[in-house]
Design an enzyme around this catalytic site. Structure first.
Site, short mmCIF file in Angstrom:
data_model
loop_
_atom_site.label_atom_id
_atom_site.label_comp_id
_atom_site.label_asym_id
_atom_site.label_seq_id
_atom_site.Cartn_x
_atom_site.Cartn_y
_atom_site.Cartn_z
N LYS A 1 -3.59 -13.54 -19.78
CA LYS A 1 -3.12 -14.84 -19.21
C LYS A 1 -3.97 -14.96 -17.76
O LYS A 1 -3.40 -14.71 -16.64
CB LYS A 1 -1.63 -14.98 -18.95
CG LYS A 1 -0.93 -16.51 -18.90
CD LYS A 1 -1.44 -17.13 -17.63
CE LYS A 1 -0.73 -16.72 -16.46
NZ LYS A 1 -1.16 -17.61 -15.29
N GLU B 1 -0.93 -4.79 -8.98
CA GLU B 1 -2.05 -4.70 -7.82
C GLU B 1 -2.06 -6.10 -6.89
O GLU B 1 -2.31 -7.03 -7.30
CB GLU B 1 -3.32 -4.43 -8.37
CG GLU B 1 -4.40 -3.92 -7.55
CD GLU B 1 -5.15 -5.00 -6.74
OE1 GLU B 1 -4.86 -5.05 -5.63
OE2 GLU B 1 -5.88 -5.68 -7.45
N CYS C 1 -8.57 -8.77 -2.21
CA CYS C 1 -7.36 -7.89 -1.81
C CYS C 1 -7.65 -6.85 -0.92
O CYS C 1 -6.88 -6.39 -0.06
CB CYS C 1 -6.56 -7.88 -3.14
SG CYS C 1 -7.55 -6.62 -4.40
N GLU D 1 -1.38 -11.58 4.84
CA GLU D 1 -2.71 -11.81 4.06
C GLU D 1 -3.20 -13.26 4.07
O GLU D 1 -2.70 -13.99 3.52
CB GLU D 1 -2.60 -11.20 2.72
CG GLU D 1 -3.93 -11.36 1.98
CD GLU D 1 -3.82 -10.92 0.48
OE1 GLU D 1 -4.57 -9.89 0.00
OE2 GLU D 1 -2.78 -11.02 -0.19
#
Length: 489
Positions: free
Chosen positions: A182, A258, A291, A392
Site C-alpha cells: 500500500k 520504521e 527519516c 521532525e
C-alpha cells in the site's frame, strides 16, 4: 514535463482499475500540476487483495518452495533493472527527486539493496537444533523451525518510495510471505510498477498485491484491523505508527515500524576535518526529506562561532545549485506537496518565534516554478528544548546547537524522543566510538562511515520504531519460530 502512465491496482494476478473506475490525480512536486492518474481503491478492492493474499499463502506452495520464490525474485530484479529509466522518471516526477538524487537513494541504492537481500538470503536459518534434555524420566529432542509469518501488509511513504518498497517487498517474498503493498497516494506509480512487473515475471496470483487510493488512511486501516493480515510493515511518521499499534492490538498483530528521526551529528573539538565535517552537515539532499538525515548539528561551544561562519559560507556557496529539474548535478528539488511545504514553512516561522537565528534560507521559492520549493535553511542560536530541535520537520532545515564537552554532547543527542541515526567526528577513533556507543540510536556513522546499506540492519530506538529492516535481520522480521519436541526412542 512528461506525464506518467496511469497507475493500476494489482489484485490476484490482475492489473485493473478501481471499483467503479474511480481515479485520482497525481500532483507533481516540481510543477504543482497533475502528472498522472491513479486508480482510487475502494474497500471492496482492498478486501479482494486481502482474500487473494490469504489464499495464496494458505493454499499454494509459495511459503515452502524456496527455490521457486528465489527464482522469481531474481527474475523480478532483472525486470526492474531493464526498467531503470522508468524508475528514474517515477522518482523525479512523482517524488520530486533531483537528477543527482536518483542515482543514490532513489533508484540505484534501492536496487543495490535488492541485490544485498539476495546475497544474505543463504544465511537464513530454517532450523536450529536445541539438543536433548532429560526430564520426567525420559529424553526429549528439541528443534526450532523458522516459518514465514503469513500475509504481510507493507505500508510505505512517499519520500524514497522505491527504496522503502524494495526493503519490505523483497524481504517478505524471500521469507515466503504473501503481501499487499500500500504505497502513499503521492507516489502510487512506484508501487504500481511492482504489480506490472510481477505479472510479467510470472508470480502466482495473490502472492503480490498492490492497492492505493486518494484517502491515505482507508486501505491502511483496513489492513491493520483485519485478522487475516499477520504483520504490518510500516515506514512513516511516529504519529501514524502509534495509531497502527493501537489499531493492530485487537488482533495482536505483529508490527514492524520504521518511524521518524531527529538525528544528531556531533563534531568534536579535535575533528581533523572540522570545516568539512561542519560544511557537509548542510541539510540539502532531497530537500531534507529523509527519516535518518542528521537534522541537528552539535558543535563545541569553543568553536561555535567558527562553525557558524563555515555554515554561512557553505550555504552561500551552495547558492542556486538546486531546484532545476534537468540538471544532473543537483541533489535537491522541491518538497513533496503543498501541504508539506506549508508544514516546513510553519516550522521556520516557529524557529524565529522561539528565538533562533536564521543564518541561511528560510523562504519559499516560487520563482523556481509552480511546485513546492523551499530554499536550504539553517538556524543557529538553537537550544535543544526548542520545538525545531525536538520535532521532525522533514524538510531542508538544519539546526545548530553548541555543547560544552563530550558528556554534554551525549546528553543533548539523547534528549530526544527519537533514536534513528546519528554521527560522530573525531581525530581519536576510540573517543568517537565511546561517544557513539552511548548514543541511544539504531545506527551511528563515525568519521563518515556508511552505516546504512542493504546488507546491514536498519531501524530505531524509542519513538523511531520497532524492529529492523534490511540485511539478514530484515528478512528474519517476517519469520515465526516454532519449537518441535519429540520423545527419544
Amino acid at each position: 514535463m512528461t506525464s506518467l502512465p496511469d497507475a493500476k491496482l494489482f489484485i490476484d494476478g490482475e492489473l485493473r482499475g478501481a471499483e467503479g473506475g474511480k481515479t485520482f490525480d497525481v500532483i507533481g512536486p516540481w510543477t504543482g500540476e497533475t502528472v498522472g492518474r491513479a486508480a482510487d481503491a475502494s474497500a471492496a478492492d482492498v478486501e479482494a487483495a486481502i482474500v487473494a493474499a490469504r489464499r495464496a499463502f494458505d493454499q499454494t506452495d509459495w511459503s515452502t518452495n524456496i527455490e521457486k520464490r528465489v527464482a522469481l525474485v531474481k527474475k523480478l530484479r532483472a525486470l526492474f533493472e531493464a526498467n531503470k529509466d522508468r524508475l528514474s522518471d517515477l522518482a523525479r516526477i512523482e517524488a520530486g527527486a533531483a537528477w543527482g538524487a536518483v542515482g543514490r537513494a532513489h533508484v540505484d541504492m534501492a536496487l543495490e539493496g535488492w541485490d544485498d537481500y539476495l546475497a544474505v538470503f543463504p544465511q537464513v536459518r530454517w532450523e536450529k537444533d536445541h539438543g536433548s534434555r532429560i526430564g520426567y524420566g525420559f529424553e526429549t529432542v528439541r528443534k526450532a523451525v523458522y516459518e514465514p509469518i503469513g500475509v504481510v501488509a507493507a505500508i510505505t511513504p512517499w519520500n524514497v518510495p522505491l527504496y522503502v518498497n524494495v526493503g519490505k517487498v523483497v524481504a517478505a517474498l524471500l521469507a515466503g510471505c504473501t503481501l499487499i503493498l500500500k504505497p502513499a497516494p503521492d507516489t502510487p506509480g512506484m508501487g504500481a510498477i511492482f504489480g506490472e512487473l510481477a505479472l510479467e515475471a510470472g508470480f502466482p496470483p495473490g502472492v503480490i498485491n498492490v492497492v492505493f487510493g486518494a484517502d491515505p488512511a482507508l486501505a491502511g486501516e483496513m489492513l491493520v484491523k483485519d485478522p487475516r493480515v499477520d504483520l504490518i510493515s510500516f515506514t512513516g511518521s511516529t504519529g501514524v505508527g502509534k495509531r497502527i499499534m493501537e489499531q493492530g492490538a485487537a488482533t495482536l498483530k505483529r508490527v514492524f515500524l520504521e518511524l521518524g528521526g531527529k538525528s544528531a551529528k556531533i563534531v568534536l573539538d579535535d575533528a581533523p576535518n572540522f570545516a568539512m565535517d561542519v560544511a557537509t552537515a548542510m541539510l540539502v539532499f532531497h530537500a531534507g526529506q529523509g527519516c535518518a538525515v542528521h537534522s541537528r548539528l552539535l558543535v563545541p561551544r569553543s568553536r561555535y562561532e567558527e562553525a557558524k561562519a563555515i555554515l554561512k559560507h557553505s550555504y552561500a556557496s551552495f547558492g542556486e545549485n538546486w531546484g532545476v529539474f534537468d540538471d544532473p548535478k543537483h541533489i535537491m528539488g522541491p518538497v513533496i506537496s503543498k501541504r508539506q511545504m506549508e508544514r516546513v514553512l510553519s516550522y521556520i516561522a516557529l524557529g524565529q518565534q522561539e528565538g533562533a537565528t536564521l543564518i541561511a534560507g528560510g523562504h519559499a521559492r516560487p520563482d523556481k516554478g509552480g511546485g513546492f520549493f523551499i530554499e536550504p535553511t539553517c538556524f543557529a542560536d538553537v537550544t535543544n528544548d526548542m520545538r525545531i530541535a525536538q520535532e521532525e520537520i522533514f524538510g531542508p532545515v538544519l539546526v545548530v546547537i553548541p555543547f560544552e564537552d563530550d558528556e554534554d554532547a551525549i546528553r543533548i543527542a539523547n534528549e530526544s524522543a527519537y533514536g534513528l541515526s546519528g554521527g560522530v567526528c573525531s581525530a581519536d577513533l576510540d573517543r568517537a566510538l565511546r561517544v557513539a556507543k552511548r548514543i541511544r540510536s539504531g545506527s551511528i556513522s563515525v568519521n563518515g562511515g556508511m552505516c546504512i546499506a542493504g546488507d546491514v540492519p536498519f531501524g530505531g530506538y524509542k519513538a523511531s520504531g520497532i524492529g529492523r529492516e534490511w540485511g539478514l535481520e530484515g528478512i528474519e522480521e517476517f519469520l515465526e519460530t516454532k519449537l518441535i519436541a519429540w520423545r527419544a526412542a
